[in-house]
Design a protein around this motif. Sequence first.
Motif, PDB file in Angstrom:
ATOM      1  N   GLN A  31       0.891  -1.262  -0.060  1.00 27.46           N
ATOM      2  CA  GLN A  31       0.147  -0.076  -0.145  1.00 27.46           C
ATOM      3  C   GLN A  31       0.764   1.221   0.023  1.00 27.46           C
ATOM      4  O   GLN A  31       0.525   2.214  -0.718  1.00 27.46           O
ATOM      5  CB  GLN A  31      -0.997  -0.022   1.112  1.00 27.46           C
ATOM      6  CG  GLN A  31      -2.106  -0.547   0.924  1.00 27.46           C
ATOM      7  CD  GLN A  31      -3.124  -0.393   2.372  1.00 27.46           C
ATOM      8  OE1 GLN A  31      -2.635  -0.455   3.367  1.00 27.46           O
ATOM      9  NE2 GLN A  31      -4.330   0.009   1.918  1.00 27.46           N
ATOM     10  N   GLN A  32       1.940   1.094   0.750  1.00 23.81           N
ATOM     11  CA  GLN A  32       2.683   2.372   0.926  1.00 23.81           C
ATOM     12  C   GLN A  32       3.552   2.770  -0.449  1.00 23.81           C
ATOM     13  O   GLN A  32       3.767   3.967  -0.658  1.00 23.81           O
ATOM     14  CB  GLN A  32       3.843   2.201   2.095  1.00 23.81           C
ATOM     15  CG  GLN A  32       3.277   2.138   3.428  1.00 23.81           C
ATOM     16  CD  GLN A  32       2.853   3.622   3.938  1.00 23.81           C
ATOM     17  OE1 GLN A  32       3.127   4.483   3.411  1.00 23.81           O
ATOM     18  NE2 GLN A  32       1.843   3.587   4.903  1.00 23.81           N
ATOM     19  N   LEU A  33       3.823   1.393  -1.102  1.00 24.83           N
ATOM     20  CA  LEU A  33       4.566   1.699  -2.338  1.00 24.83           C
ATOM     21  C   LEU A  33       3.560   2.006  -3.570  1.00 24.83           C
ATOM     22  O   LEU A  33       3.926   2.110  -4.747  1.00 24.83           O
ATOM     23  CB  LEU A  33       5.503   0.448  -2.821  1.00 24.83           C
ATOM     24  CG  LEU A  33       6.539   0.221  -1.540  1.00 24.83           C
ATOM     25  CD1 LEU A  33       7.122  -1.230  -1.899  1.00 24.83           C
ATOM     26  CD2 LEU A  33       7.422   1.255  -1.659  1.00 24.83           C
ATOM     27  N   GLY A  34       2.320   1.972  -3.231  1.00 28.02           N
ATOM     28  CA  GLY A  34       1.155   2.313  -4.240  1.00 28.02           C
ATOM     29  C   GLY A  34       0.825   1.019  -5.097  1.00 28.02           C
ATOM     30  O   GLY A  34       0.025   1.190  -6.173  1.00 28.02           O
ATOM     31  N   ALA A  35       1.315  -0.324  -4.774  1.00 25.17           N
ATOM     32  CA  ALA A  35       0.910  -1.433  -5.374  1.00 25.17           C
ATOM     33  C   ALA A  35      -0.200  -1.990  -4.941  1.00 25.17           C
ATOM     34  O   ALA A  35      -0.463  -2.989  -4.093  1.00 25.17           O
ATOM     35  CB  ALA A  35       2.186  -2.348  -5.330  1.00 25.17           C
ATOM     36  N   LEU A  36      -1.538  -1.001  -5.078  1.00 28.38           N
ATOM     37  CA  LEU A  36      -2.586  -1.663  -4.319  1.00 28.38           C
ATOM     38  C   LEU A  36      -3.359  -3.117  -4.631  1.00 28.38           C
ATOM     39  O   LEU A  36      -3.776  -3.770  -4.160  1.00 28.38           O
ATOM     40  CB  LEU A  36      -3.677  -0.278  -4.403  1.00 28.38           C
ATOM     41  CG  LEU A  36      -3.493   0.784  -3.910  1.00 28.38           C
ATOM     42  CD1 LEU A  36      -4.661   1.758  -4.081  1.00 28.38           C
ATOM     43  CD2 LEU A  36      -3.437   0.436  -2.442  1.00 28.38           C
ATOM     44  N   PRO A  37      -3.136  -3.332  -5.916  1.00 24.09           N
ATOM     45  CA  PRO A  37      -3.823  -4.912  -6.419  1.00 24.09           C
ATOM     46  C   PRO A  37      -3.048  -5.902  -5.710  1.00 24.09           C
ATOM     47  O   PRO A  37      -3.599  -6.697  -5.339  1.00 24.09           O
ATOM     48  CB  PRO A  37      -3.404  -4.746  -8.085  1.00 24.09           C
ATOM     49  CG  PRO A  37      -3.601  -3.398  -8.233  1.00 24.09           C
ATOM     50  CD  PRO A  37      -2.910  -2.739  -7.180  1.00 24.09           C
ATOM     51  N   GLU A  38      -1.721  -5.684  -5.657  1.00 22.08           N
ATOM     52  CA  GLU A  38      -0.772  -6.775  -4.962  1.00 22.08           C
ATOM     53  C   GLU A  38      -1.222  -6.739  -3.326  1.00 22.08           C
ATOM     54  O   GLU A  38      -1.195  -7.707  -2.877  1.00 22.08           O
ATOM     55  CB  GLU A  38       0.785  -6.420  -5.179  1.00 22.08           C
ATOM     56  CG  GLU A  38       0.939  -6.725  -6.702  1.00 22.08           C
ATOM     57  CD  GLU A  38       0.887  -5.473  -7.576  1.00 22.08           C
ATOM     58  OE1 GLU A  38       0.243  -4.530  -7.192  1.00 22.08           O
ATOM     59  OE2 GLU A  38       1.047  -5.567  -8.646  1.00 22.08           O
ATOM     60  N   ALA A  39      -1.304  -5.524  -2.988  1.00 17.69           N
ATOM     61  CA  ALA A  39      -1.733  -5.349  -1.457  1.00 17.69           C
ATOM     62  C   ALA A  39      -3.092  -5.927  -1.168  1.00 17.69           C
ATOM     63  O   ALA A  39      -3.284  -6.693  -0.179  1.00 17.69           O
ATOM     64  CB  ALA A  39      -1.683  -3.875  -0.944  1.00 17.69           C
ATOM     65  N   ILE A  40      -4.056  -5.883  -2.128  1.00 14.00           N
ATOM     66  CA  ILE A  40      -5.308  -6.554  -1.828  1.00 14.00           C
ATOM     67  C   ILE A  40      -5.013  -7.924  -1.740  1.00 14.00           C
ATOM     68  O   ILE A  40      -5.700  -8.614  -1.024  1.00 14.00           O
ATOM     69  CB  ILE A  40      -6.139  -6.289  -3.043  1.00 14.00           C
ATOM     70  CG1 ILE A  40      -6.682  -4.684  -3.005  1.00 14.00           C
ATOM     71  CG2 ILE A  40      -7.630  -7.243  -3.051  1.00 14.00           C
ATOM     72  CD1 ILE A  40      -7.335  -4.156  -3.918  1.00 14.00           C
TER      73      ILE A  40
END
Length: 591
Positions: free
Chosen positions: A484-493
């Motif tokens: 999330q902090q790195l902006g990789a929201l799909p991977e975070a999900i």
Amino acid sequence: MLVFLTAAVYAQVAGHRFVSFDDTQYLTANPNMSQGLTPDSVRWAFTSLYASNWHPLTWISHLIDVQLWGMAPAGHHLTNLALHIVAALLLLFFLYRATEAFWRSWLVAALFALHPLHVESVAWAAERKDVLSALFCFLTLILYRRYASRPGVTAYLLALGAYLCGLFAKPMLVTLPIMLALVDYWPLKRFELSGGVRTCWPRLKPLILEKVPFLAAALASSLITVAAQQRGGSVMDLQRIPVFPRLENSVVSYAAYLAKTVWPADLAVYYPFSAELPWWQIAGGLCFLVLTSYLVLRFGSRFRYLPVGWFWYLVTLLPVIGLVQVGGQAMADRYSYLPLVGIFVMASWGLGELGEKRQLQRWVLPAAAALVLAVFSALTWHQVGYWKDSITLYRHTVQATRDNNIILDNLGVELLEKGDLAGAIESHLASLRINPQFATAHYNLGVALDTKGDFAGAVREYQTVLRLNPNHFEAFNNLGYDLQQLGALPEAILAFERACQLRPELTMPRIALGTALVGVGDLPQAVAVFREVLQMAPGDVKARSNLGVALARQGNLAEASREFEAVLQLNPQDSVARQNLQRAQAQLKGK
């Protein structure tokens, strides 16, 4: 004098803290300890297999400490010290009453009380089970001697009851029935081994039969202990540590304990297991054990204390020598707490016999014994100092052992807690240089890198953890936050979804998942996730507030307003919820 010496040598424990090596699990982070001694906590003590152990009397003693002292370390440490002193006095009483040799008995008790190898059992709050079980072990011997001298049902049941209390304190006492047979031979002299089987059997049969209830209790305790340790995942299977390395380590450990008894240097809280011991250590240890066993049997009829002391040592160490490997250690100082009594008996009575045979002047042996005790007392005082806190203990252990990746990792955790970020990272890296496949160290390094703000580095560590352990909940959860902090929201999900699968009872990863879904614009799914959380925990302010945000972004302003109002009812000081409510109400009026 023995009481004063022991108290003086260990006095500094009153200023020591708890250490993170088991004290946390047993005491400070154990939710069952917080209430102190209550009917519920006593019921838990007898029914729980917590921490892969069943030792209800030990738990009850800890609960009493919490009731008296709370979580102030001084009270817990001083209780350990008091139990250690009482155990030494009971050992002295048993030997003296059984042999009428006061000074030899006193020397054994003094060596037991003051030897540096016993520091771990006394200065470590979580090792309450050692001092408590030793106390009941020696009490059992006292009551058993009384029964042997004046047989009767009451005397027998008292001895058996004391033994059960010892098992309830620590199951290592499963070997006590064999120890009773040894003390039958000496010092109680209840049977002779001279003559054939026909001559000995009539005398041995009743002695064997009277041990049957003790053996039954030992068997029951063994079965419960094995079940508890297997359930907790503490027992190493044969794939991780095969049979031959266990046998080799057992032989070397038997000799190593004796070496540290004579020369107590480089004592440590954790000795790493090595599957590749030098051949000369294995051969030397085996030759030493065989030769010593032969000699004590050869001269055992003349000096009965020799086989009794030697086989006391061998037998009492057997449950923890590593044939059934529990944990990753090769040996442990605490395991020598009871076994060394046999060696101390051999030394004390042997010196006494030597003095009588050589007709030495009366002051020579007392002076030698006093010198040995003075040296051991000084070493013990020094060793106790290493237990003042976790960092001191771990730094000493790293210096005293080689390739100790477990303790290096523990040291890193402690350094991070103290704010030494650079030291923590270096300690975790040192652990991984020893064992690159150590998932726990990768995880803890990831936590340290998170603290530093190196989210990309932390992501790499968590991904490594998950390659080594695909079911590591904390790694999935932290990975989600860092992505999330790195902006990789799909991977975070994806990471949060897996965390939710691993720990479906927790609300925290679900809230994080809902937040990430809001971030990618999947508002219907986010709303569904937040509603799930509120079904699990209706009073969760964060989930309700985030639900309001998701509803507002969907354009459902009326329902969003109701959620923000509910948040303010739960927490009237929530300024963010108040602003969101005002914004939603303003938008409603604008419509």
